[in-house]
Design a protein around this motif. Structure first.
Motif, PDB file in Angstrom:
ATOM      1  N   LEU A 274      -0.415 107.337 -27.112  1.00 39.94           N
ATOM      2  CA  LEU A 274       0.600 106.499 -27.752  1.00 39.94           C
ATOM      3  C   LEU A 274       0.828 105.240 -26.927  1.00 39.94           C
ATOM      4  O   LEU A 274       0.727 105.269 -25.692  1.00 39.94           O
TER       5      LEU A 274
ATOM      6  N   LEU B 129       3.113 102.014 -25.346  1.00 42.48           N
ATOM      7  CA  LEU B 129       4.460 101.889 -24.778  1.00 42.48           C
ATOM      8  C   LEU B 129       4.668 100.480 -24.255  1.00 42.48           C
ATOM      9  O   LEU B 129       3.782  99.915 -23.600  1.00 42.48           O
TER      10      LEU B 129
ATOM     11  N   VAL C 131       8.022 107.931 -24.004  1.00 43.51           N
ATOM     12  CA  VAL C 131       7.062 108.239 -25.062  1.00 43.51           C
ATOM     13  C   VAL C 131       7.292 109.680 -25.483  1.00 43.51           C
ATOM     14  O   VAL C 131       7.378 110.576 -24.634  1.00 43.51           O
TER      15      VAL C 131
END
Length: 690
Positions: free
Chosen positions: A271, A273, A283
């Protein structure tokens, strides 16, 4: 002879003042008016004579006084043993920082270069010791006349995975030099001077006569991103939610940083950030399925200058949660436990699985499956049920007794009375309502609410409650404004009992409608059971006890420790507890030789404080440790500064400033006496000339 503050010699320019005064000053005579000349015309008459010094002795005294003052403020000094001993042999402690932050960029190479420069500057007869420090300090080479041995000890050093504690290194260096009888002793401190490693540094001082030089290898700007923490939360069923917290230690923002999650060697998700400068970010990896048992997990970010905090290791395992029984009163009023049941059902750290059971069905099988029980407005008139509940508590169970309208304590069995931890009193009808006026905020139940704006219990009103006189050994944790106990605690065997003297619903009070109700109920459950979140990781340098780690008896088996590099080390098991130290980052394994199923994995990460690379000013270190303002570059390692260890003065030197000030005062005194005397003996021609 040398000067501490040579810039004050610029004051010698004031010597021009007496010269100007003596060459421009005119002798003013008294003017006498004669009446016979008042009608005569006044004509100006000017003469020019070459100026000369009329009183050379006064001139010399004034110049000498100013010169003495300027030299005195320049702080001249010379070694007490004279210039012949200026090249006396020294004792030098080379103190090198080997903490994890020295692995950033080229800091370690710079530290080695600075240390080698110190060794190159040693003179014949100098002795040198080599010491290193991280969270602890270690002597690598005692004072020696052999520079080659010092170089060899230096080459064996390398950055470790531990934190920084500058104070520990300076304490060791001071102890080494305190045993030296040489006149010249000094410590050369080579470090990146992390601010986090100097938070408690003002408490150490070097011995008198020991000087301190510093060589900083910290750069002007250090960008670094660190993975700070991983927390696993229940997400329903067998699924979990993993929360990763990261920190941006640099002065520039971080955008779309890829954060990857790996479980059991397989990348689960990645993911992006964003983080502001000097900020943090979170996250959340949703709906993660964990394998059975304990798996190795890793959070990773792209590498930067400091690689040790780019990976965060943890042990991933489904959390069993806290099994809870709500023992209801015999009349089965469903609403009495509604608020408790819903409060237990909210929250995931840990997950509390609550189920209702009639108080009449208390038996060993029901209790064995639970770690926490709430006797909610029930009675314990039956001695058998009371005895079983007491035995369950004594074996480590946690019990919360909630007193309500159906509680008939006067009819309870002796075992039931013993669970109360006090003598029952009367039912108090408070009319307009009582409030909680005193809470023990140092106790784990209320510690969460001790900070400002963290929860207010004073808003709840209590209309009814039971009086309860605490027995010896019973602690009162909360009181009403009338002084009666509201919450009590006592222990039975290995277990703990909490007693709440009112209800936990809307019938006798409105606490269930207050914002503090949910966290309060959770704290009661966690404290009563002694619940601790499973250790998913520890910091490098931490220690764990073997029996607590494997959760079983360790006798009769041979245990080994496998470090992150794969090396195996046997653990000695005796009558005393066996403590295991984990100095490196990575995954360790503690296993029994005869039973592979008893292996336990331990994840070790670097302290997050090592990720903050902001340095403290070396001047602060010198002033705090050596007690003197640094005198400027020493020239050994570029950016090296110098200070002494005895406040404003060094016992090895003699200073002359106070003698010069005394001489200046005497000269000014003589000058004043002569000037006054000569002013009264002006020549008689002064009147005529006027």
């Amino acid at each position: 002879m040398s000067l501490l503050t040579p810039w004050f010699l610029a004051g010698l320019g004031l010597l021009s003042v007496p010269i100007i005064i003596h060459l421009t000053h005119r002798q003013r005579s008294t003017v006498t008016a004669f009446p016979s000349l008042m009608f005569l015309r006044k004509l100006p008459f000017k003469t020019m004579n070459r100026r000369r010094i009329r009183h050379p002795l006064l001139f010399a005294l004034r110049c000498a006084a100013l010169a003495l003052l300027a030299i005195a403020f320049a702080r001249p000094f010379f070694d007490a043993m004279g210039d012949v001993e200026g090249e006396a042999a020294r004792d030098v402690v080379l103190l090198v920082d080997v903490s994890a932050s020295l692995a950033y960029g080229d800091r370690w190479d710079a530290a080695l270069d600075s240390a080698r420069a110190v060794l190159d500057g040693l003179r014949e007869g100098d002795r040198v010791a080599v010491a290193s420090f991280d969270e602890q300090a270690r002597e690598r080479l005692p004072l020696s006349l052999d520079p080659a041995a010092a170089r060899s000890a230096l080459e064996e050093l390398s950055p470790v995975d531990l934190g920084t504690r500058i104070e520990a290194g300076l304490q060791l260096a001071g102890r080494i030099l305190s045993e030296s009888d040489r006149r010249t002793r000094e410590v050369v401190l080579i470090s990146d001077f992390q601010r986090t490693g100097w938070e408690d540094g003002g408490r150490v001082r070097l011995p008198d006569g020991v000087s301190l030089r510093t060589a900083s290898v910290a750069g002007e700007e250090a960008a670094n991103v660190a993975v700070a923490e991983a927390a696993i939360r229940a997400a329903g069923g067998e699924r979990v939610r993993l929360v990763a917290r990261l920190a941006n230690m640099g002065d520039e923002p971080v955008e779309t940083l890829p954060v990857s999650l790996e479980i059991a060697g397989r990348t689960v998700a990645t993911l992006p950030l964003d983080m502001p400068p000097r900020g943090a970010g979170t996250v959340v990896f949703e709906d993660i399925a964990l394998p059975e048992g304990r798996s190795r997990g890793r959070l990773t970010v792209p590498g930067d200058g400091l690689s040790i905090d780019d990976v965060f290791r943890f042990v991933a395992a489904p959390e069993a949660g806290l099994r809870t029984l709500i023992l209801e009163n015999n009349r089965g009023n469903e609403e009495r436990s509604l608020f408790l049941e819903r409060a237990f059902g909210i929250g995931d750290s840990p997950r509390i699985d609550a189920s209702r059971v009639s108080a009449t069905r208390i038996d060993d099988d029901v209790l064995a499956a639970a770690g926490f029980a709430v006797l909610n407005d029930g009675d314990l008139t039956d001695a058998g049920r009371s005895g079983r509940l007491r035995d369950w508590v004594s074996e480590g169970g946690g019990l919360l007794i909630v007193l309500g309208s159906n509680t008939s304590m006067d009819r309870w069995s002796d075992a039931g009375q013993g669970l109360l931890g006090g003598t029952p009193g009367q039912l108090v009808d408070a009319g307009g309502g009582r409030r909680l006026s005193w809470l023990d905020y140092d106790h784990p139940v209320f510690e969460l609410f001790s900070a400002p704006r963290s929860g207010d219990f004073s808003g709840a009103r209590f209309h009814r409650f039971w009086e309860l006189e605490p027995a010896p050994g019973t602690n009162v944790l909360a009181r009403f404004d009338s002084g009666e106990p509201a919450l009590l605690e006592h222990t039975i065997g290995e277990g703990r009992v909490l007693v709440w003297t009112s209800t936990l619903d809307r019938y006798w009070n409105d606490l269930a409608l207050q914002p503090v109700f949910l966290p309060f109920v959770h704290r009661l459950a966690l404290h009563a059971t002694g619940y601790r979140e499973p250790e998913r990781w520890i910091e490098a340098g931490g220690v764990l006890e073997l029996a607590g780690l494997v959760g079983a008896a360790v006798g009769g088996s041979e245990w080994v420790l496998v470090d992150p590099g794969g090396d195996r080390r046997p653990l000695e098991v005796g009558e005393e507890p066996t403590w295991i130290e984990f100095p490196e980052t990575g995954f360790y394994e503690v296993a029994a030789r005869d039973d592979a199923d008893r292996a336990v994995t331990v994840a070790v990460n670097a302290s997050i404080t090592e990720s903050d690379l902001v340095p403290v000013a070396t001047e602060r270190v010198i002033e705090a440790v050596a007690g003197a303002t640094p005198a400027g570059p020493a020239g050994d390692g570029g950016g090296t500064e110098d200070g002494t260890g005895d406040g404003e003065t060094d016992p090895r030197r003699a200073e002359l400033w106070w003698l010069l000030l005394l001489a200046a005062a005497l000269v000014l005194g003589v000058e004043s006496v002569l000037a006054n005397r000569w002013a009264r003996r002006r020549p008689a021609s002064a009147l005529t000339n006027a």
